[in-house]
Design a protein around this motif. Sequence first.
Motif, mmCIF file in Angstrom:
data_model
loop_
_atom_site.group_PDB
_atom_site.id
_atom_site.type_symbol
_atom_site.label_atom_id
_atom_site.label_comp_id
_atom_site.label_asym_id
_atom_site.label_seq_id
_atom_site.Cartn_x
_atom_site.Cartn_y
_atom_site.Cartn_z
ATOM 1 N N ARG A 184 -10.122 17.834 -41.107
ATOM 2 C CA ARG A 184 -10.285 17.345 -42.484
ATOM 3 C C ARG A 184 -9.274 16.263 -42.857
ATOM 4 O O ARG A 184 -9.084 15.971 -44.032
ATOM 5 C CB ARG A 184 -10.176 18.514 -43.463
ATOM 6 C CG ARG A 184 -11.338 19.501 -43.374
ATOM 7 C CD ARG A 184 -11.175 20.632 -44.378
ATOM 8 N NE ARG A 184 -12.340 21.506 -44.386
ATOM 9 C CZ ARG A 184 -12.547 22.494 -43.516
ATOM 10 N NH1 ARG A 184 -11.663 22.722 -42.559
ATOM 11 N NH2 ARG A 184 -13.641 23.236 -43.602
ATOM 12 N N ARG A 204 -14.852 15.763 -40.914
ATOM 13 C CA ARG A 204 -15.710 16.174 -42.023
ATOM 14 C C ARG A 204 -16.335 14.952 -42.693
ATOM 15 O O ARG A 204 -17.486 15.015 -43.157
ATOM 16 C CB ARG A 204 -14.891 16.990 -43.034
ATOM 17 C CG ARG A 204 -15.685 17.466 -44.252
ATOM 18 C CD ARG A 204 -16.864 18.321 -43.867
ATOM 19 N NE ARG A 204 -17.719 18.624 -45.013
ATOM 20 C CZ ARG A 204 -19.015 18.847 -44.931
ATOM 21 N NH1 ARG A 204 -19.621 18.805 -43.758
ATOM 22 N NH2 ARG A 204 -19.729 19.123 -46.005
ATOM 23 N N SER A 205 -15.627 13.831 -42.729
ATOM 24 C CA SER A 205 -16.197 12.618 -43.329
ATOM 25 C C SER A 205 -17.375 12.104 -42.496
ATOM 26 O O SER A 205 -18.331 11.542 -43.036
ATOM 27 C CB SER A 205 -15.130 11.527 -43.451
ATOM 28 O OG SER A 205 -14.659 11.104 -42.185
ATOM 29 N N ARG A 209 -19.373 14.143 -40.796
ATOM 30 C CA ARG A 209 -20.459 15.069 -41.128
ATOM 31 C C ARG A 209 -21.145 14.665 -42.428
ATOM 32 O O ARG A 209 -22.367 14.754 -42.560
ATOM 33 C CB ARG A 209 -19.907 16.495 -41.272
ATOM 34 C CG ARG A 209 -19.705 17.220 -39.964
ATOM 35 C CD ARG A 209 -20.988 17.595 -39.296
ATOM 36 N NE ARG A 209 -21.818 18.489 -40.088
ATOM 37 C CZ ARG A 209 -23.068 18.782 -39.803
ATOM 38 N NH1 ARG A 209 -23.668 18.223 -38.764
ATOM 39 N NH2 ARG A 209 -23.765 19.616 -40.561
ATOM 40 N N LYS A 210 -20.354 14.208 -43.398
ATOM 41 C CA LYS A 210 -20.934 13.799 -44.678
ATOM 42 C C LYS A 210 -21.845 12.585 -44.497
ATOM 43 O O LYS A 210 -22.873 12.470 -45.169
ATOM 44 C CB LYS A 210 -19.820 13.497 -45.680
ATOM 45 C CG LYS A 210 -19.095 14.745 -46.183
ATOM 46 C CD LYS A 210 -17.996 14.388 -47.176
ATOM 47 C CE LYS A 210 -17.303 15.641 -47.699
ATOM 48 N NZ LYS A 210 -16.189 15.314 -48.645
ATOM 49 N N LYS A 266 -24.265 21.088 -34.667
ATOM 50 C CA LYS A 266 -23.556 19.893 -35.130
ATOM 51 C C LYS A 266 -23.644 18.765 -34.097
ATOM 52 O O LYS A 266 -23.772 17.592 -34.458
ATOM 53 C CB LYS A 266 -22.100 20.218 -35.454
ATOM 54 C CG LYS A 266 -21.935 21.063 -36.704
ATOM 55 C CD LYS A 266 -20.469 21.364 -36.989
ATOM 56 C CE LYS A 266 -20.312 22.176 -38.273
ATOM 57 N NZ LYS A 266 -18.899 22.511 -38.552
#
Length: 348
Positions: free
Chosen positions: A99, A126-127, A129-130, A196
Amino acid sequence: MNNVKTISIDEINEDHYLLFDVRSPKEFEEYHIPNAFNVSIFSNEERAEIGTLYKQDSKEAAMDRGLQVVAPKLPSIYKEIHTKSKEHPEKQVVIYCARGGFRSQSIAQTMNMMGMDTLQLDGGIRSYRKKIEATFKKIVAEPRSIIVLEGHTGTMKTKLLKELQEEGYPVLNLEEMAGHKGSIFGNIGEHPSSQKKFESSLYERLKEIENSSSFIIESESKRIGRAIVPDFLLEGKYSGVRIHVELPFHLRVQYICNVYEPLLHKDEIVEAIHKLSRRLPPSVMTDIQENLRALDYEKVVSLLLENYYDPKYDYAEQKYDSECIKLSSRSYQEMYSEVKNQIDHLLN
Protein backbone atom coordinates in the motif's frame (compact mmCIF):
# COMPACT_ATOMS: atom_id res chain seq x y z
CA MET A 1 8.46 11.44 8.34
CA ASN A 2 8.46 10.29 4.73
CA ASN A 3 10.78 12.49 2.68
CA VAL A 4 10.88 10.07 -0.24
CA LYS A 5 9.52 11.36 -3.53
CA THR A 6 6.55 9.40 -4.82
CA ILE A 7 5.16 8.63 -8.25
CA SER A 8 1.60 7.67 -9.19
CA ILE A 9 0.69 4.51 -11.04
CA ASP A 10 -0.61 6.64 -13.93
CA GLU A 11 2.91 7.99 -14.51
CA ILE A 12 4.56 4.58 -14.63
CA ASN A 13 5.72 3.19 -17.96
CA GLU A 14 8.17 0.45 -18.78
CA ASP A 15 10.42 2.66 -20.92
CA HIS A 16 11.35 5.09 -18.16
CA TYR A 17 10.99 3.26 -14.83
CA LEU A 18 12.45 0.13 -13.29
CA LEU A 19 10.12 -1.38 -10.70
CA PHE A 20 11.14 -3.34 -7.62
CA ASP A 21 8.53 -5.16 -5.55
CA VAL A 22 9.73 -5.55 -1.95
CA ARG A 23 6.81 -7.71 -0.80
CA SER A 24 7.29 -11.33 0.22
CA PRO A 25 7.77 -14.05 -2.43
CA LYS A 26 4.25 -15.36 -1.77
CA GLU A 27 2.70 -11.93 -2.32
CA PHE A 28 4.75 -11.45 -5.48
CA GLU A 29 3.75 -14.86 -6.84
CA GLU A 30 0.07 -14.14 -6.27
CA TYR A 31 0.37 -11.14 -8.60
CA HIS A 32 2.64 -8.20 -9.34
CA ILE A 33 2.99 -5.28 -11.69
CA PRO A 34 4.29 -6.61 -15.04
CA ASN A 35 8.08 -6.53 -15.47
CA ALA A 36 8.71 -5.75 -11.80
CA PHE A 37 11.58 -7.49 -10.00
CA ASN A 38 11.02 -9.11 -6.62
CA VAL A 39 13.48 -8.02 -3.93
CA SER A 40 11.77 -9.27 -0.80
CA ILE A 41 12.70 -7.68 2.50
CA PHE A 42 10.77 -10.35 4.43
CA SER A 43 10.48 -14.05 3.74
CA ASN A 44 6.98 -15.52 3.79
CA GLU A 45 7.52 -16.71 7.35
CA GLU A 46 8.95 -13.37 8.52
CA ARG A 47 6.03 -11.48 7.04
CA ALA A 48 3.57 -13.78 8.84
CA GLU A 49 5.44 -13.32 12.12
CA ILE A 50 5.51 -9.52 11.87
CA GLY A 51 1.88 -9.38 10.78
CA THR A 52 0.90 -11.41 13.84
CA LEU A 53 2.87 -9.04 16.08
CA TYR A 54 1.06 -6.07 14.52
CA LYS A 55 -2.37 -7.58 15.17
CA GLN A 56 -1.77 -9.16 18.57
CA ASP A 57 0.74 -6.78 20.14
CA SER A 58 1.29 -3.35 18.59
CA LYS A 59 2.52 -1.43 15.58
CA GLU A 60 5.67 -0.50 17.48
CA ALA A 61 6.48 -4.13 18.29
CA ALA A 62 5.98 -5.09 14.66
CA MET A 63 8.22 -2.25 13.43
CA ASP A 64 10.93 -3.15 15.94
CA ARG A 65 10.92 -6.75 14.78
CA GLY A 66 10.87 -5.60 11.16
CA LEU A 67 13.98 -3.50 11.67
CA GLN A 68 15.75 -6.45 13.28
CA VAL A 69 14.94 -8.62 10.28
CA VAL A 70 15.67 -6.08 7.54
CA ALA A 71 18.85 -4.43 8.86
CA PRO A 72 21.21 -7.36 8.10
CA LYS A 73 19.70 -7.68 4.61
CA LEU A 74 20.16 -4.06 3.52
CA PRO A 75 23.61 -4.51 1.92
CA SER A 76 22.41 -7.39 -0.27
CA ILE A 77 19.15 -5.59 -1.11
CA TYR A 78 21.09 -2.49 -2.15
CA LYS A 79 23.50 -4.57 -4.23
CA GLU A 80 20.68 -6.37 -6.04
CA ILE A 81 18.82 -3.17 -6.89
CA HIS A 82 21.98 -1.29 -7.80
CA THR A 83 23.21 -4.08 -10.08
CA LYS A 84 19.90 -4.31 -11.92
CA SER A 85 19.74 -0.51 -12.18
CA LYS A 86 23.19 -0.39 -13.82
CA GLU A 87 21.87 -2.75 -16.51
CA HIS A 88 19.17 -0.16 -17.28
CA PRO A 89 20.84 3.24 -16.73
CA GLU A 90 18.12 5.03 -18.72
CA LYS A 91 15.46 4.06 -16.17
CA GLN A 92 14.67 5.48 -12.74
CA VAL A 93 14.17 3.07 -9.86
CA VAL A 94 10.70 2.81 -8.30
CA ILE A 95 10.06 0.79 -5.15
CA TYR A 96 6.64 -0.51 -4.20
CA CYS A 97 5.00 -2.69 -1.58
CA ALA A 98 1.36 -3.48 -0.76
CA ARG A 99 0.00 0.00 0.00
CA GLY A 100 2.95 2.36 -0.27
CA GLY A 101 3.83 2.00 3.39
CA PHE A 102 6.82 1.22 5.56
CA ARG A 103 8.37 -1.54 3.47
CA SER A 104 8.78 0.44 0.26
CA GLN A 105 9.47 3.71 2.10
CA SER A 106 12.36 2.25 4.09
CA ILE A 107 14.03 0.70 1.04
CA ALA A 108 13.53 3.84 -1.10
CA GLN A 109 15.10 5.94 1.69
CA THR A 110 18.04 3.55 1.89
CA MET A 111 18.60 3.68 -1.87
CA ASN A 112 18.48 7.49 -1.82
CA MET A 113 20.95 7.60 1.08
CA MET A 114 23.29 5.46 -1.02
CA GLY A 115 23.12 7.96 -3.89
CA MET A 116 20.49 6.29 -6.07
CA ASP A 117 17.66 8.56 -7.26
CA THR A 118 14.73 6.41 -6.14
CA LEU A 119 10.98 6.90 -6.08
CA GLN A 120 8.24 5.19 -4.07
CA LEU A 121 5.02 4.13 -5.79
CA ASP A 122 2.17 6.04 -4.19
CA GLY A 123 -0.42 3.60 -2.87
CA GLY A 124 1.72 0.56 -3.66
CA ILE A 125 0.33 -2.27 -5.72
CA ARG A 126 -3.11 -1.39 -4.41
CA SER A 127 -3.06 1.60 -6.79
CA TYR A 128 -2.49 -0.86 -9.65
CA ARG A 129 -5.50 -2.90 -8.48
CA LYS A 130 -7.63 0.25 -8.52
CA LYS A 131 -6.65 0.86 -12.17
CA ILE A 132 -7.70 -2.68 -13.01
CA GLU A 133 -11.04 -2.26 -11.25
CA ALA A 134 -11.64 1.10 -12.98
CA THR A 135 -10.91 -0.44 -16.40
CA PHE A 136 -13.38 -3.28 -15.80
CA LYS A 137 -16.05 -0.76 -14.77
CA LYS A 138 -15.38 1.21 -17.94
CA ILE A 139 -15.88 -1.91 -20.06
CA VAL A 140 -19.20 -2.53 -18.29
CA ALA A 141 -20.27 1.06 -19.00
CA GLU A 142 -19.05 0.93 -22.60
CA PRO A 143 -19.60 -2.71 -23.67
CA ARG A 144 -17.94 -4.17 -26.75
CA SER A 145 -19.48 -6.72 -29.07
CA ILE A 146 -18.29 -10.26 -28.39
CA ILE A 147 -17.38 -12.95 -30.90
CA VAL A 148 -17.46 -16.34 -29.19
CA LEU A 149 -15.48 -19.31 -30.49
CA GLU A 150 -17.09 -22.57 -29.44
CA GLY A 151 -16.91 -26.25 -30.24
CA HIS A 152 -16.46 -29.68 -28.70
CA THR A 153 -13.42 -30.47 -26.58
CA GLY A 154 -10.32 -30.89 -28.75
CA THR A 155 -11.38 -28.71 -31.67
CA MET A 156 -8.17 -26.68 -31.28
CA LYS A 157 -9.92 -23.49 -30.21
CA THR A 158 -7.08 -22.36 -27.95
CA LYS A 159 -4.53 -22.89 -30.73
CA LEU A 160 -6.74 -20.96 -33.12
CA LEU A 161 -7.13 -18.04 -30.68
CA LYS A 162 -3.39 -17.89 -30.11
CA GLU A 163 -2.67 -17.65 -33.83
CA LEU A 164 -5.40 -15.04 -34.33
CA GLN A 165 -3.90 -12.95 -31.54
CA GLU A 166 -0.45 -13.22 -33.11
CA GLU A 167 -1.98 -11.82 -36.30
CA GLY A 168 -3.33 -8.81 -34.42
CA TYR A 169 -6.95 -9.79 -33.80
CA PRO A 170 -8.57 -8.55 -30.54
CA VAL A 171 -8.41 -11.91 -28.78
CA LEU A 172 -8.82 -12.42 -25.04
CA ASN A 173 -7.21 -15.81 -24.41
CA LEU A 174 -8.79 -16.48 -21.02
CA GLU A 175 -7.38 -19.98 -20.54
CA GLU A 176 -3.85 -18.72 -21.10
CA MET A 177 -4.44 -15.90 -18.60
CA ALA A 178 -5.86 -18.37 -16.07
CA GLY A 179 -3.00 -20.83 -16.55
CA HIS A 180 -5.58 -23.57 -16.95
CA LYS A 181 -7.11 -25.47 -19.87
CA GLY A 182 -10.62 -25.27 -18.46
CA SER A 183 -11.51 -28.85 -17.52
CA ILE A 184 -10.84 -31.41 -14.79
CA PHE A 185 -7.58 -32.08 -16.64
CA GLY A 186 -6.94 -28.38 -17.12
CA ASN A 187 -4.16 -27.89 -14.58
CA ILE A 188 -1.96 -30.64 -16.05
CA GLY A 189 1.30 -29.11 -17.24
CA GLU A 190 0.11 -25.64 -16.22
CA HIS A 191 0.64 -23.13 -13.39
CA PRO A 192 -2.84 -21.89 -12.42
CA SER A 193 -3.10 -18.15 -11.83
CA SER A 194 -4.56 -16.52 -8.75
CA GLN A 195 -7.63 -14.35 -9.27
CA LYS A 196 -5.55 -11.18 -8.99
CA LYS A 197 -2.93 -12.46 -11.43
CA PHE A 198 -5.67 -13.46 -13.88
CA GLU A 199 -7.27 -10.02 -13.65
CA SER A 200 -3.87 -8.36 -14.09
CA SER A 201 -3.27 -10.32 -17.29
CA LEU A 202 -6.76 -9.48 -18.52
CA TYR A 203 -6.24 -5.79 -17.73
CA GLU A 204 -2.90 -5.67 -19.57
CA ARG A 205 -4.46 -7.30 -22.63
CA LEU A 206 -7.46 -4.95 -22.53
CA LYS A 207 -5.03 -2.02 -22.60
CA GLU A 208 -3.45 -3.43 -25.75
CA ILE A 209 -6.78 -3.67 -27.56
CA GLU A 210 -8.58 -0.74 -25.93
CA ASN A 211 -9.42 0.80 -29.31
CA SER A 212 -11.13 -2.32 -30.60
CA SER A 213 -14.93 -2.33 -30.78
CA SER A 214 -15.04 -6.12 -30.39
CA PHE A 215 -13.43 -8.89 -28.36
CA ILE A 216 -12.90 -12.50 -29.43
CA ILE A 217 -13.14 -15.11 -26.68
CA GLU A 218 -13.55 -18.84 -26.29
CA SER A 219 -16.80 -20.08 -24.77
CA GLU A 220 -15.78 -20.64 -21.14
CA SER A 221 -17.38 -21.50 -17.83
CA LYS A 222 -17.55 -18.86 -15.11
CA ARG A 223 -14.57 -20.51 -13.40
CA ILE A 224 -11.35 -21.44 -15.20
CA GLY A 225 -9.13 -23.21 -12.71
CA ARG A 226 -8.71 -20.79 -9.80
CA ALA A 227 -9.94 -17.77 -11.78
CA ILE A 228 -13.45 -16.33 -12.02
CA VAL A 229 -14.32 -14.77 -15.39
CA PRO A 230 -15.80 -11.23 -15.07
CA ASP A 231 -19.53 -10.91 -15.66
CA PHE A 232 -19.07 -8.51 -18.57
CA LEU A 233 -17.42 -11.32 -20.55
CA LEU A 234 -19.87 -14.00 -19.43
CA GLU A 235 -22.80 -11.84 -20.47
CA GLY A 236 -21.13 -11.23 -23.81
CA LYS A 237 -20.68 -14.96 -24.22
CA TYR A 238 -24.45 -15.48 -24.18
CA SER A 239 -25.36 -12.44 -26.28
CA GLY A 240 -22.48 -12.36 -28.77
CA VAL A 241 -22.17 -13.95 -32.20
CA ARG A 242 -21.05 -17.56 -31.87
CA ILE A 243 -18.73 -19.35 -34.27
CA HIS A 244 -19.10 -23.09 -33.76
CA VAL A 245 -16.19 -25.16 -35.11
CA GLU A 246 -16.10 -28.88 -35.72
CA LEU A 247 -13.21 -31.15 -36.68
CA PRO A 248 -13.05 -34.90 -37.39
CA PHE A 249 -13.10 -36.99 -34.22
CA HIS A 250 -9.68 -38.58 -34.80
CA LEU A 251 -8.01 -35.16 -35.14
CA ARG A 252 -9.54 -34.07 -31.84
CA VAL A 253 -8.20 -37.17 -30.10
CA GLN A 254 -4.69 -36.67 -31.52
CA TYR A 255 -4.68 -33.00 -30.57
CA ILE A 256 -5.71 -33.69 -26.97
CA CYS A 257 -2.99 -36.32 -26.60
CA ASN A 258 -0.39 -33.91 -28.02
CA VAL A 259 -1.46 -31.08 -25.70
CA TYR A 260 -1.62 -33.10 -22.49
CA GLU A 261 1.43 -35.32 -23.12
CA PRO A 262 0.04 -38.24 -21.08
CA LEU A 263 3.31 -40.17 -20.92
CA LEU A 264 4.79 -37.23 -18.98
CA HIS A 265 1.78 -36.78 -16.72
CA LYS A 266 0.54 -40.30 -15.98
CA ASP A 267 -0.26 -39.77 -12.29
CA GLU A 268 -2.09 -36.48 -12.84
CA ILE A 269 -4.22 -38.05 -15.57
CA VAL A 270 -5.11 -41.03 -13.39
CA GLU A 271 -6.07 -38.65 -10.58
CA ALA A 272 -8.24 -36.53 -12.88
CA ILE A 273 -10.00 -39.60 -14.28
CA HIS A 274 -10.68 -40.78 -10.72
CA LYS A 275 -12.55 -37.50 -10.11
CA LEU A 276 -14.76 -38.32 -13.08
CA SER A 277 -15.47 -41.90 -12.01
CA ARG A 278 -18.86 -41.12 -10.43
CA ARG A 279 -20.03 -39.37 -13.59
CA LEU A 280 -19.33 -42.32 -15.89
CA PRO A 281 -21.05 -45.72 -16.19
CA PRO A 282 -19.08 -48.50 -14.42
CA SER A 283 -18.60 -50.37 -17.70
CA VAL A 284 -17.03 -47.29 -19.31
CA MET A 285 -14.73 -46.76 -16.30
CA THR A 286 -13.62 -50.39 -16.53
CA ASP A 287 -12.78 -49.89 -20.21
CA ILE A 288 -10.89 -46.67 -19.42
CA GLN A 289 -8.88 -48.35 -16.64
CA GLU A 290 -7.89 -51.20 -18.93
CA ASN A 291 -6.66 -48.78 -21.59
CA LEU A 292 -4.81 -46.70 -18.99
CA ARG A 293 -2.90 -49.81 -17.94
CA ALA A 294 -2.11 -50.51 -21.60
CA LEU A 295 -0.99 -46.87 -22.05
CA ASP A 296 -3.48 -46.55 -24.91
CA TYR A 297 -4.22 -42.89 -24.27
CA GLU A 298 -5.92 -42.29 -27.60
CA LYS A 299 -8.53 -44.89 -26.64
CA VAL A 300 -8.85 -43.31 -23.18
CA VAL A 301 -9.45 -39.90 -24.73
CA SER A 302 -11.96 -41.35 -27.19
CA LEU A 303 -13.95 -42.92 -24.36
CA LEU A 304 -13.95 -39.70 -22.35
CA LEU A 305 -15.11 -37.64 -25.32
CA GLU A 306 -17.86 -40.06 -26.31
CA ASN A 307 -19.19 -40.70 -22.81
CA TYR A 308 -18.63 -37.45 -20.95
CA TYR A 309 -17.32 -34.36 -22.71
CA ASP A 310 -19.36 -34.43 -25.92
CA PRO A 311 -22.71 -35.13 -24.19
CA LYS A 312 -21.92 -32.46 -21.59
CA TYR A 313 -21.14 -29.92 -24.31
CA ASP A 314 -24.28 -30.78 -26.31
CA TYR A 315 -26.41 -30.26 -23.20
CA ALA A 316 -24.79 -26.90 -22.37
CA GLU A 317 -25.20 -25.66 -25.94
CA GLN A 318 -28.98 -25.80 -25.55
CA LYS A 319 -28.81 -22.78 -23.21
CA TYR A 320 -27.81 -20.44 -26.05
CA ASP A 321 -30.24 -18.64 -28.29
CA SER A 322 -27.84 -16.13 -29.89
CA GLU A 323 -26.73 -16.17 -33.52
CA CYS A 324 -24.49 -19.12 -34.36
CA ILE A 325 -22.27 -19.66 -37.41
CA LYS A 326 -21.47 -23.37 -37.81
CA LEU A 327 -18.23 -24.39 -39.52
CA SER A 328 -17.18 -27.96 -40.22
CA SER A 329 -13.65 -28.51 -41.49
CA ARG A 330 -11.49 -31.47 -42.48
CA SER A 331 -8.24 -30.00 -41.14
CA TYR A 332 -7.00 -27.36 -38.73
CA GLN A 333 -5.68 -25.12 -41.51
CA GLU A 334 -9.00 -25.27 -43.33
CA MET A 335 -10.81 -24.41 -40.11
CA TYR A 336 -8.44 -21.52 -39.34
CA SER A 337 -9.01 -20.02 -42.78
CA GLU A 338 -12.80 -20.33 -42.47
CA VAL A 339 -12.90 -18.85 -38.96
CA LYS A 340 -10.64 -15.98 -39.99
CA ASN A 341 -12.89 -15.15 -42.95
CA GLN A 342 -15.95 -15.11 -40.71
CA ILE A 343 -14.25 -12.87 -38.13
CA ASP A 344 -13.07 -10.47 -40.82
CA HIS A 345 -16.65 -10.22 -42.04
CA LEU A 346 -17.99 -9.62 -38.52
CA LEU A 347 -15.37 -7.02 -37.65
CA ASN A 348 -15.93 -5.10 -40.87
